[in-house]
Design a protein around this motif. Sequence first.
Motif, PDB file in Angstrom:
ATOM      1  N   TYR A   1       0.835  -1.199   0.000  1.00 58.05           N
ATOM      2  CA  TYR A   1       0.000   0.000   0.000  1.00 58.05           C
ATOM      3  C   TYR A   1       0.870   1.250   0.000  1.00 58.05           C
ATOM      4  O   TYR A   1       1.781   1.393   0.809  1.00 58.05           O
ATOM      5  CB  TYR A   1      -0.923  -0.009   1.214  1.00 58.05           C
ATOM      6  N   GLU A   2       0.569   2.188  -0.897  1.00 53.04           N
ATOM      7  CA  GLU A   2       1.397   3.373  -1.095  1.00 53.04           C
ATOM      8  C   GLU A   2       0.807   4.640  -0.503  1.00 53.04           C
ATOM      9  O   GLU A   2       1.385   5.718  -0.656  1.00 53.04           O
ATOM     10  CB  GLU A   2       1.647   3.573  -2.595  1.00 53.04           C
ATOM     11  N   GLY A   3      -0.338   4.536   0.163  1.00 50.30           N
ATOM     12  CA  GLY A   3      -1.001   5.730   0.660  1.00 50.30           C
ATOM     13  C   GLY A   3      -1.975   6.281  -0.363  1.00 50.30           C
ATOM     14  O   GLY A   3      -2.265   5.652  -1.383  1.00 50.30           O
ATOM     15  N   ASP A   4      -2.475   7.465  -0.102  1.00 48.49           N
ATOM     16  CA  ASP A   4      -3.500   8.056  -0.967  1.00 48.49           C
ATOM     17  C   ASP A   4      -2.965   8.517  -2.323  1.00 48.49           C
ATOM     18  O   ASP A   4      -3.737   8.679  -3.269  1.00 48.49           O
ATOM     19  CB  ASP A   4      -4.163   9.246  -0.271  1.00 48.49           C
ATOM     20  N   THR A   5      -1.655   8.762  -2.411  1.00 53.83           N
ATOM     21  CA  THR A   5      -1.056   9.228  -3.663  1.00 53.83           C
ATOM     22  C   THR A   5      -0.153   8.144  -4.230  1.00 53.83           C
ATOM     23  O   THR A   5       0.830   7.762  -3.589  1.00 53.83           O
ATOM     24  CB  THR A   5      -0.229  10.507  -3.437  1.00 53.83           C
ATOM     25  N   PRO A   6      -0.451   7.606  -5.424  1.00 54.98           N
ATOM     26  CA  PRO A   6       0.416   6.578  -6.016  1.00 54.98           C
ATOM     27  C   PRO A   6       1.841   7.080  -6.186  1.00 54.98           C
ATOM     28  O   PRO A   6       2.072   8.257  -6.474  1.00 54.98           O
ATOM     29  CB  PRO A   6      -0.242   6.304  -7.376  1.00 54.98           C
ATOM     30  N   LEU A   7       2.791   6.168  -6.041  1.00 53.75           N
ATOM     31  CA  LEU A   7       4.209   6.529  -6.071  1.00 53.75           C
ATOM     32  C   LEU A   7       4.823   6.422  -7.457  1.00 53.75           C
ATOM     33  O   LEU A   7       6.040   6.518  -7.598  1.00 53.75           O
ATOM     34  CB  LEU A   7       4.983   5.638  -5.100  1.00 53.75           C
ATOM     35  N   GLU A   8       4.003   6.217  -8.489  1.00 53.03           N
ATOM     36  CA  GLU A   8       4.469   5.980  -9.863  1.00 53.03           C
ATOM     37  C   GLU A   8       5.269   4.678  -9.911  1.00 53.03           C
ATOM     38  O   GLU A   8       5.440   3.977  -8.920  1.00 53.03           O
ATOM     39  CB  GLU A   8       5.262   7.173 -10.401  1.00 53.03           C
ATOM     40  N   THR A   9       5.770   4.353 -11.099  1.00 52.16           N
ATOM     41  CA  THR A   9       6.382   3.038 -11.273  1.00 52.16           C
ATOM     42  C   THR A   9       7.680   2.877 -10.491  1.00 52.16           C
ATOM     43  O   THR A   9       7.918   1.833  -9.866  1.00 52.16           O
ATOM     44  CB  THR A   9       6.637   2.765 -12.764  1.00 52.16           C
ATOM     45  N   GLY A  10       8.521   3.911 -10.502  1.00 50.29           N
ATOM     46  CA  GLY A  10       9.799   3.807  -9.801  1.00 50.29           C
ATOM     47  C   GLY A  10       9.633   3.791  -8.297  1.00 50.29           C
ATOM     48  O   GLY A  10      10.175   2.933  -7.595  1.00 50.29           O
ATOM     49  N   GLY A  11       8.864   4.756  -7.784  1.00 50.73           N
ATOM     50  CA  GLY A  11       8.623   4.787  -6.356  1.00 50.73           C
ATOM     51  C   GLY A  11       7.872   3.564  -5.871  1.00 50.73           C
ATOM     52  O   GLY A  11       8.146   3.034  -4.790  1.00 50.73           O
ATOM     53  N   GLY A  12       6.927   3.095  -6.688  1.00 48.23           N
ATOM     54  CA  GLY A  12       6.164   1.909  -6.320  1.00 48.23           C
ATOM     55  C   GLY A  12       7.017   0.656  -6.258  1.00 48.23           C
ATOM     56  O   GLY A  12       6.881  -0.167  -5.347  1.00 48.23           O
ATOM     57  N   MET A  13       7.917   0.503  -7.234  1.00 45.66           N
ATOM     58  CA  MET A  13       8.795  -0.663  -7.239  1.00 45.66           C
ATOM     59  C   MET A  13       9.769  -0.607  -6.074  1.00 45.66           C
ATOM     60  O   MET A  13      10.011  -1.607  -5.388  1.00 45.66           O
ATOM     61  CB  MET A  13       9.538  -0.770  -8.575  1.00 45.66           C
ATOM     62  N   LEU A  14      10.334   0.576  -5.839  1.00 46.09           N
ATOM     63  CA  LEU A  14      11.255   0.733  -4.724  1.00 46.09           C
ATOM     64  C   LEU A  14      10.550   0.426  -3.399  1.00 46.09           C
ATOM     65  O   LEU A  14      11.107  -0.249  -2.526  1.00 46.09           O
ATOM     66  CB  LEU A  14      11.807   2.161  -4.714  1.00 46.09           C
ATOM     67  N   HIS A  15       9.335   0.895  -3.253  1.00 52.89           N
ATOM     68  CA  HIS A  15       8.549   0.668  -2.040  1.00 52.89           C
ATOM     69  C   HIS A  15       8.256  -0.816  -1.838  1.00 52.89           C
ATOM     70  O   HIS A  15       8.144  -1.286  -0.690  1.00 52.89           O
ATOM     71  CB  HIS A  15       7.243   1.457  -2.153  1.00 52.89           C
TER      72      HIS A  15
END
Length: 245
Positions: A78-92
């Motif tokens: 779960y990334e919170g209310d604002t998606p982290l985009e592909t790079g931030g999402g993968m890193l997360h």
Amino acid sequence: MKALIFAAGLGERMRPLSLHTPKPLLAVGGKRLIEWHLEKLAGIGVREVVINTSWLAEQFPATLGDGARWGLRLRFSYEGDTPLETGGGMLHALELLHEGVDPHAPFIVANGDIWTDYDFAALPREFDGDAHLLLVDNPVQRPLGDFQLENGRIDNEGESRLTYSGIGLYRASLFDDWRAVLNAALGDTADAHRTPPRFSTVPLLRASAARGRIGGEHHRGRWTDVGTPERLQQLDAALTAEQHA
């Protein structure tokens, strides 16, 4: 091998359908888009899939459960209310993707809002470099493509560029010095300093390709970026007609 499915996007182009249902949970041919991926991943021996979520995040575990129906273990990043985009999402998601496995091992990545007849079993289990990307012929909405493919290696420039399909194999090494790469490509951006950071993989992929560290292949079969209600309807009609032929 583990897999990551991107499912956190807001689905703005898919509105009004995505106002109440995340894009990957919309159905074509009698199955939700994400279920087509889950079936294929289970079929090649993947046992754990991480799904990143943000918009209407609670619907994913409520709809998909724990993955047992496919013989999978589903984990939700779960990334919170604002998606982290592909790079931030993968890193997360890396912590979940690395849990219990070699941190240098590759993992499969697939966008949750695409459909394809590509056989995931064709992805190489080993490869050199940071990533191996599946490219497709350029759709009408992306006529200039993304990358040049020559002799199995991906370049940023070329006269016959293809479009990245949203499917690939990745290693965490893509994120080595990621802040420096982003600064060189974009300058000092506020989103990269968020906690957690928010950024696209594109600058990282282009920097890695420039170093000769990305391979790829060309899928000449069927592929659809199911980004709008019109494309969703067209794909659903085609798949339904085939099932009843």
